[in-house]
Design an enzyme around this catalytic site. Structure first.
Site, PDB file in Angstrom:
ATOM      1  N   SER A 175     -61.281  22.820  88.870  1.00 43.86           N
ATOM      2  CA  SER A 175     -62.442  22.160  88.276  1.00 43.86           C
ATOM      3  C   SER A 175     -63.605  23.136  88.269  1.00 43.86           C
ATOM      4  O   SER A 175     -63.630  24.097  89.050  1.00 43.86           O
ATOM      5  CB  SER A 175     -62.806  20.912  89.088  1.00 43.86           C
ATOM      6  N   TYR A 203     -64.653  16.579  97.392  1.00 39.66           N
ATOM      7  CA  TYR A 203     -64.021  17.037  96.162  1.00 39.66           C
ATOM      8  C   TYR A 203     -64.330  18.507  95.894  1.00 39.66           C
ATOM      9  O   TYR A 203     -63.431  19.296  95.577  1.00 39.66           O
ATOM     10  CB  TYR A 203     -64.483  16.183  94.980  1.00 39.66           C
TER      11      TYR A 203
END
Length: 323
Positions: free
Chosen positions: A198, A211
């Site tokens: 990501s 995350y």
């Protein structure tokens, strides 16, 4: 070799790398074929994993789908089988269209899709399922580490179990799957390992500490693995790091930037994200950030003072997360 001479050689190689990179921007490299190769995708039951499966199916890869959700995984497999049937019908009709019998008919009869229910966050489950794949399907040539979870809580509101789960699925699982399938790739000097990370593995934001940490870990693992393969001179094993901006899969509902700016930088459509990633994978591109603006953001984060980065985040509204 004299160190000064070696320095000039290295400098030349660095400049040449820039030239080759620029050339790829101007002339699109030819995509490689993955027809008949075994491609394993984790988290294939939904989101990006499902779209990756469909894209590889269209290119006649033999699919191995892993997901913790058996039902959704079988739904993806059904979509893949539909694509395989269409390919078979097109291949059967191709000789009649050609007429002269000269047109090559691409293989389709051996295309199959295999599904396995696997919790990639559990090491023993990964190794056990990997052994089943080797016995029932064969050796994996393309490994797409895609499975991911988001807890959606601020640090002090997030249960420890969810933090551990995020780290296990988003980061640790990459170690287990790679250890399971890399040895044969090394033996054959052939394979491709894809890490779906990501943009939040390159720069962070507020409210998604677990995350960000997991994706930073995945990026670090991937980069170190890539260097290890280069050091071992295993040039037949390719790696691709996929770092998209927020993807509109429902996982990041609370992660939004300032509403006045969002029209210029909206969440990515999953289909677009996967199309860009597939182009990078099939041309052996080491890394792909989507959109390209993410390259600039990462560069600026590396050179700007921290307080300047904070000011930019506040202007963009990226310092707020609604769980």
């Amino acid at each position: 070799m004299n160190i000064l001479l070696e320095f000039f050689v290295v400098a030349f190689k660095v400049v040449w790398a820039f030239v080759l990179a620029a050339a790829k921007w101007l002339v699109r490299p030819k995509e490689k074929s993955v027809a008949g190769q075994v491609c394993l995708i984790t988290g294939a039951g939904s989101g990006l994993g499902r779209l990756f499966a469909l894209e590889f199916a269209r290119r006649r890869a033999l699919l191995v789908l892993w997901d913790i959700n058996t039902r959704s995984n079988e739904e993806t497999a059904g979509m893949v089988r539909h694509i395989y049937r269409e390919l078979a019908e097109a291949a059967a009709a191709a000789p009649r269209v050609a007429g002269d019998g000269e047109k090559e008919v691409l293989p389709h009869s051996n295309l199959q899709v295999y599904t396995y229910t696997c919790d990639v966050g559990k090491r023993e489950n990964v190794y056990m399922t990997a052994e089943r794949v080797r016995k029932e399907v064969g050796e994996v040539s393309i490994l797409v580490n895609n499975a991911g979870v988001v807890s959606g809580h601020h640090l002090l509101e997030c249960p420890d179990e969810l933090i551990e789960r995020t780290m296990m699925v988003n980061c640790h699982a990459h170690f287990w799957t790679t250890k399971a399938f890399l040895p044969k790739m090394l033996e054959m000097n052939h394979g491709h390992i894809v890490t779906v990370a990501s943009s939040l593995g390159l720069f962070s934001t507020a409210g998604v500490e677990d995350y960000c940490a997991s994706k930073f870990g995945a990026v670090g693992f991937h980069e170190s693995l890539s260097h290890e393969l280069k050091a071992a001179e295993k040039d037949g094993i390719k790696t691709t790091l996929v770092c998209p901006y927020l993807v509109d899969t429902g996982m990041f509902r609370g992660c939004r930037i300032r509403k006045e700016i969002e029209p210029f930088l909206p969440p990515l459509k999953p289909e677009y994200c996967v199309k860009q990633a597939m182009r990078a994978i099939l041309t052996d591109q080491p890394m792909i950030c989507t959109p390209r603006l993410m390259y600039m953001v990462t560069f600026m984060k590396s050179i700007l003072p921290f307080e300047a980065v904070v000011c930019m985040y506040r202007f963009l509204g990226a310092d707020k997360y609604k769980s």
